[in-house]
Design an enzyme around this catalytic site. Structure first.
Site, PDB file in Angstrom:
ATOM      1  CE  LYS A   1      -4.400  -1.412   0.297  1.00 13.91           C
ATOM      2  NZ  LYS A   1      -5.487  -0.923  -0.580  1.00 13.91           N
TER       3      LYS A   1
ATOM      4  CB  SER B   1       0.015  -8.262  -0.874  1.00 10.48           C
ATOM      5  OG  SER B   1      -0.905  -9.001  -0.099  1.00 10.48           O
TER       6      SER B   1
END
Length: 333
Positions: free
Chosen positions: A55, A308
């Protein structure tokens, strides 16, 4: 040919813009998975990113794309945790202040880290949609600048820089496995990968519980789903009924979407720890989980798997490793 909201050129521009502010994370070959499936399987270790997840790429690109006046007003976003942490970090680095709105389903460890980074935190309701209502109010009444967690061109372009790194590390990559939630990561990675390697298949992975993008793709339009607790809590939340960026990109670019049970996600987390020596959260484990299920069919390699994020509650991680019942964190009362 459909013109998509984010192009390869914009992703390349984002890569230059955020260089030096994010980590170029490692890409390593998994000996265990490569041997098991008979093709090279590479792991993109994005959980080694500064804030523990991908992110930071999108949040940094979005903040740097704002004017000085906009940054001075402060930024605001709804988040399931990782975007909030990234935006808090990116805003602080550029002299701005972030306000992060989250539902009570967000794990406590993620809330605490966002507070530690100096952001204002607001806990609102029991869904991402309810948190978004508070964001809308703060934009209208206090003049804060919204930086969406996924449905934003600058955010998607920033996430797409991860896809560029995958193709540079594995130029002949045939299949990319990427986590899918609101679609910011999947859309950006798919645009970058297919922009550089058009024949590469990009497959989105998500949980069975409350998979909003999958339900929307099946319906042919954005739809609402009930948000429920999951080991892959970062993949929760809706995509927005007025989705302007990621729905169109995921529909055009993803070759398939695979849903995973909580048991399968837990197996992916255990494999990552036992065989790869990596601690990852449930959302980061869905690529490995999908491989282990065998539901990908005849696997075209080389394969790249995006890990991720790592921002998991370590008590929960230990329960997963031990195979204990009741893996999910208790819902807030």
């Amino acid at each position: 040919m459909t013109i998509l909201p984010v192009t390869l050129r914009e992703i390349e521009q984002a890569a230059r813009r955020i260089e030096g502010r994010i980590r170029r994370t490692p890409f390593v070959l998994s000996a265990s998975l490569s041997e098991r499936f008979g093709v090279p399987v590479g792991l993109k270790l994005e959980h080694h990113q500064t804030t523990g997840s991908f992110k930071l790429r999108g949040a940094t690109n979005a903040v740097l794309s704002l004017s000085p006046e906009e940054r001075a007003r402060g930024v605001v976003a709804a988040s399931t945790g990782n975007h909030g942490r990234a935006l808090a970090h990116a805003a602080k680095a550029e002299g701005s202040v972030a306000t992060i709105c989250m539902s009570r389903l967000v794990p406590d460890n993620k809330v605490a880290e966002i507070r530690r980074l100096g952001a204002n935190v607001r806990i609102v309701g029991r869904s991402q949609d309810e948190a978004q209502l508070e964001v809308d109010r703060l934009v209208a009444e206090d003049g804060l600048v919204m930086v969406p967690p996924f449905d934003d061109a600058a955010v998607v372009a920033g996430q797409g820089t991860l896809g560029l790194e995958i193709v540079e590390a594995m130029p002949d990559v045939a299949t990319v496995l990427v986590p899918l939630s609101g679609g910011g990561l999947a859309a950006g990675v798919a645009a970058a990968v297919k922009g550089r390697s058009p024949r590469t298949r990009v497959i989105g992975l998500t949980m069975e519980r409350g998979a909003a993008m999958k339900a929307s793709l099946d319906a042919g339009r954005p739809v609402q789903v009930e948000e429920v607790a999951s080991l892959a809590d970062s993949l929760g939340g809706g995509i927005g009924l007025d989705n302007a960026v990621t729905f169109a990109m995921c529909r055009a670019l993803l070759d398939d979407v695979i849903l995973l049970s909580e048991t399968e996600i837990a197996a992916g987390m255990r494999h990552a720890y036992a065989e790869e020596r990596e601690v990852i959260e449930g959302a980061g484990a869905v690529g490995i989980a999908a491989l282990l299920t065998g539901r990908l069919g005849r696997l075209e390699g080389p394969v790249a798997v995006v890990l991720s994020g790592r921002n998991v509650d370590m008590g929960q991680h230990l329960r997963v490793l031990n195979g204990e019942a009741g893996l999910l964190r208790e819902d807030a009362a």
